[in-house]
Design a protein around this motif. Structure first.
Motif, PDB file in Angstrom:
ATOM      1  N   LEU A 220       0.826  -1.209   0.000  1.00 22.71           N
ATOM      2  CA  LEU A 220       0.000   0.000   0.000  1.00 22.71           C
ATOM      3  C   LEU A 220       0.860   1.259   0.000  1.00 22.71           C
ATOM      4  O   LEU A 220       0.448   2.300  -0.538  1.00 22.71           O
ATOM      5  CB  LEU A 220      -0.938   0.003   1.210  1.00 22.71           C
ATOM      6  N   ASN A 221       2.039   1.171   0.587  1.00 26.07           N
ATOM      7  CA  ASN A 221       2.920   2.335   0.674  1.00 26.07           C
ATOM      8  C   ASN A 221       3.869   2.459  -0.512  1.00 26.07           C
ATOM      9  O   ASN A 221       4.517   3.490  -0.686  1.00 26.07           O
ATOM     10  CB  ASN A 221       3.739   2.285   1.964  1.00 26.07           C
ATOM     11  N   SER A 222       3.964   1.394  -1.309  1.00 26.67           N
ATOM     12  CA  SER A 222       4.892   1.399  -2.449  1.00 26.67           C
ATOM     13  C   SER A 222       4.259   2.040  -3.678  1.00 26.67           C
ATOM     14  O   SER A 222       3.069   1.867  -3.938  1.00 26.67           O
ATOM     15  CB  SER A 222       5.306  -0.040  -2.784  1.00 26.67           C
ATOM     16  N   HIS A 223       5.062   2.766  -4.426  1.00 23.84           N
ATOM     17  CA  HIS A 223       4.612   3.371  -5.680  1.00 23.84           C
ATOM     18  C   HIS A 223       5.398   2.829  -6.882  1.00 23.84           C
ATOM     19  O   HIS A 223       5.239   3.335  -7.988  1.00 23.84           O
ATOM     20  CB  HIS A 223       4.768   4.896  -5.623  1.00 23.84           C
ATOM     21  N   PHE A 224       6.250   1.823  -6.665  1.00 25.09           N
ATOM     22  CA  PHE A 224       7.128   1.393  -7.751  1.00 25.09           C
ATOM     23  C   PHE A 224       7.268  -0.123  -7.805  1.00 25.09           C
ATOM     24  O   PHE A 224       8.298  -0.661  -8.160  1.00 25.09           O
ATOM     25  CB  PHE A 224       8.512   2.051  -7.585  1.00 25.09           C
ATOM     26  N   MET A 225       6.202  -0.805  -7.460  1.00 19.16           N
ATOM     27  CA  MET A 225       6.210  -2.268  -7.540  1.00 19.16           C
ATOM     28  C   MET A 225       4.880  -2.723  -8.104  1.00 19.16           C
ATOM     29  O   MET A 225       3.818  -2.397  -7.566  1.00 19.16           O
ATOM     30  CB  MET A 225       6.420  -2.887  -6.158  1.00 19.16           C
ATOM     31  N   THR A 226       4.919  -3.456  -9.200  1.00 13.73           N
ATOM     32  CA  THR A 226       3.681  -3.986  -9.773  1.00 13.73           C
ATOM     33  C   THR A 226       3.972  -5.273 -10.537  1.00 13.73           C
ATOM     34  O   THR A 226       5.078  -5.477 -11.043  1.00 13.73           O
ATOM     35  CB  THR A 226       2.986  -2.951 -10.679  1.00 13.73           C
ATOM     36  N   GLY A 227       2.990  -6.147 -10.579  1.00 15.90           N
ATOM     37  CA  GLY A 227       3.148  -7.413 -11.282  1.00 15.90           C
ATOM     38  C   GLY A 227       4.076  -8.388 -10.582  1.00 15.90           C
ATOM     39  O   GLY A 227       4.617  -9.298 -11.217  1.00 15.90           O
ATOM     40  N   ARG A 228       4.231  -8.226  -9.261  1.00 11.64           N
ATOM     41  CA  ARG A 228       5.164  -9.069  -8.516  1.00 11.64           C
ATOM     42  C   ARG A 228       4.457  -9.898  -7.448  1.00 11.64           C
ATOM     43  O   ARG A 228       3.308  -9.655  -7.107  1.00 11.64           O
ATOM     44  CB  ARG A 228       6.251  -8.203  -7.867  1.00 11.64           C
ATOM     45  N   ASN A 229       5.190 -10.859  -6.916  1.00 11.02           N
ATOM     46  CA  ASN A 229       4.639 -11.792  -5.943  1.00 11.02           C
ATOM     47  C   ASN A 229       5.542 -11.832  -4.717  1.00 11.02           C
ATOM     48  O   ASN A 229       6.708 -12.229  -4.806  1.00 11.02           O
ATOM     49  CB  ASN A 229       4.529 -13.187  -6.571  1.00 11.02           C
ATOM     50  N   LEU A 230       5.030 -11.382  -3.573  1.00  8.52           N
ATOM     51  CA  LEU A 230       5.766 -11.485  -2.320  1.00  8.52           C
ATOM     52  C   LEU A 230       5.557 -12.881  -1.745  1.00  8.52           C
ATOM     53  O   LEU A 230       4.427 -13.315  -1.559  1.00  8.52           O
ATOM     54  CB  LEU A 230       5.264 -10.449  -1.314  1.00  8.52           C
ATOM     55  N   GLN A 231       6.648 -13.566  -1.449  1.00 13.83           N
ATOM     56  CA  GLN A 231       6.559 -14.947  -0.973  1.00 13.83           C
ATOM     57  C   GLN A 231       7.012 -15.038   0.482  1.00 13.83           C
ATOM     58  O   GLN A 231       8.156 -14.744   0.809  1.00 13.83           O
ATOM     59  CB  GLN A 231       7.398 -15.862  -1.869  1.00 13.83           C
ATOM     60  N   PHE A 232       6.081 -15.425   1.336  1.00 11.29           N
ATOM     61  CA  PHE A 232       6.369 -15.652   2.743  1.00 11.29           C
ATOM     62  C   PHE A 232       6.209 -17.152   3.010  1.00 11.29           C
ATOM     63  O   PHE A 232       5.138 -17.605   3.379  1.00 11.29           O
ATOM     64  CB  PHE A 232       5.403 -14.843   3.614  1.00 11.29           C
ATOM     65  N   ASP A 233       7.276 -17.896   2.774  1.00  8.96           N
ATOM     66  CA  ASP A 233       7.158 -19.352   2.795  1.00  8.96           C
ATOM     67  C   ASP A 233       8.150 -20.039   3.734  1.00  8.96           C
ATOM     68  O   ASP A 233       8.235 -21.268   3.745  1.00  8.96           O
ATOM     69  CB  ASP A 233       7.300 -19.920   1.379  1.00  8.96           C
ATOM     70  N   GLY A 234       8.903 -19.275   4.479  1.00  7.00           N
ATOM     71  CA  GLY A 234       9.841 -19.886   5.422  1.00  7.00           C
ATOM     72  C   GLY A 234      10.964 -20.681   4.777  1.00  7.00           C
ATOM     73  O   GLY A 234      11.587 -21.530   5.407  1.00  7.00           O
ATOM     74  N   GLY A 235      11.231 -20.412   3.487  1.00  6.45           N
ATOM     75  CA  GLY A 235      12.291 -21.136   2.793  1.00  6.45           C
ATOM     76  C   GLY A 235      11.918 -22.521   2.337  1.00  6.45           C
ATOM     77  O   GLY A 235      12.782 -23.382   2.127  1.00  6.45           O
TER      78      GLY A 235
END
Length: 239
Positions: A220-235
């Motif tokens: 929500l605070n970013s203005h320069f990231m789109t079309g991406r996937n944040l992965q929180f998977d613990g490795g």
């Protein structure tokens, strides 16, 4: 200007905690839920506008879209959190019918509903000046699943929606995904299941809902990231 954030699936777990956090931070949260839970009163007390919607019923989806389109000239963000987890059928008896139902339901909740909402509300998003669409996916989309094939396929399709809508809605709207693995165990989960699940990751612990909420806030605070996937998977991808 009001900062309206639409969140699907706020009835429990991540959706509830996310809605509560954004309300406390001053956003105007509009949430959907399928089942009435006592704790939803907490969101109402904080000022949330809640709509009881069965997202498997197309007429209810149509009504929701019409209501949002009419009521909100601008929308700050849409967060597609509503989800279902349906195993693939076992055995040969009625397997084909059950398989069709499983795929249809998983594709409906994770793909068709976000697709329709994003298309229908794109003008309200653009009108905001800077807006976000966030798809809450799942780590399993990149790995697949032997027991939840339809679920995994639908989450992979959701990730692809991110790519297409990022292209369609740029530059006014950024569109990204978040793909968690293990967030929090349910109270009924047995100790054996917990140990097996924890062993799948390099970081053998629950991520917790706050991890994903912080990811949402970052987007929500970013203005320069789109079309991406944040992965929180613990490795998990390295095990």
């Amino acid at each position: 200007m009001n900062q309206v954030v639409v969140i699907t699936g706020v009835g429990k777990r991540l959706g509830f905690q996310l809605a509560q956090t954004l309300l406390q931070e001053g956003y105007d949260v509009v949430g959907t839920y399928r089942t009435e839970y006592t704790m939803l009163s907490e969101l109402r007390e904080l000022g949330a506008e809640l709509h009881q919607v069965d997202l498997y019923q197309q007429e209810q989806v149509d009504t929701l879209i019409a209501t949002l389109s009419k009521r909100y000239p601008t929308i700050r963000a849409i967060i597609h959190n509503a989800s279902d987890w349906m195993p693939d059928p076992k055995g040969k008896k009625n397997a084909q019918t059950s398989a069709v139902e499983a795929m249809q339901k998983m594709m409906a909740i994770h793909v068709a509903v976000p697709y329709q909402i994003n298309l229908a509300l794109q003008d309200q998003l653009r009108e905001n000046g800077h807006a976000d669409v966030i798809h809450i996916g799942d780590y399993v989309a990149e790995k697949g699943s032997k027991k939840h094939i339809a679920y995994a396929a639908s989450k992979a399709a959701m990730n692809n929606l991110t790519l297409s809508f990022a292209s369609l809605l740029a530059p006014e709207v950024t569109v990204n995904s978040i793909s968690p693995a293990l967030l929090k165990f349910n109270p009924e989960d047995g100790e054996g299941y917990k140990q097996k699940a924890l062993a799948k990751a390099l970081l053998p612990r629950e991520a917790g809902f706050e991890e994903i909420i912080e990811g949402v806030k970052m987007l929500l605070n970013s203005h320069f990231m789109t079309g991406r996937n944040l992965q929180f998977d613990g490795g998990r991808h390295l095990k």
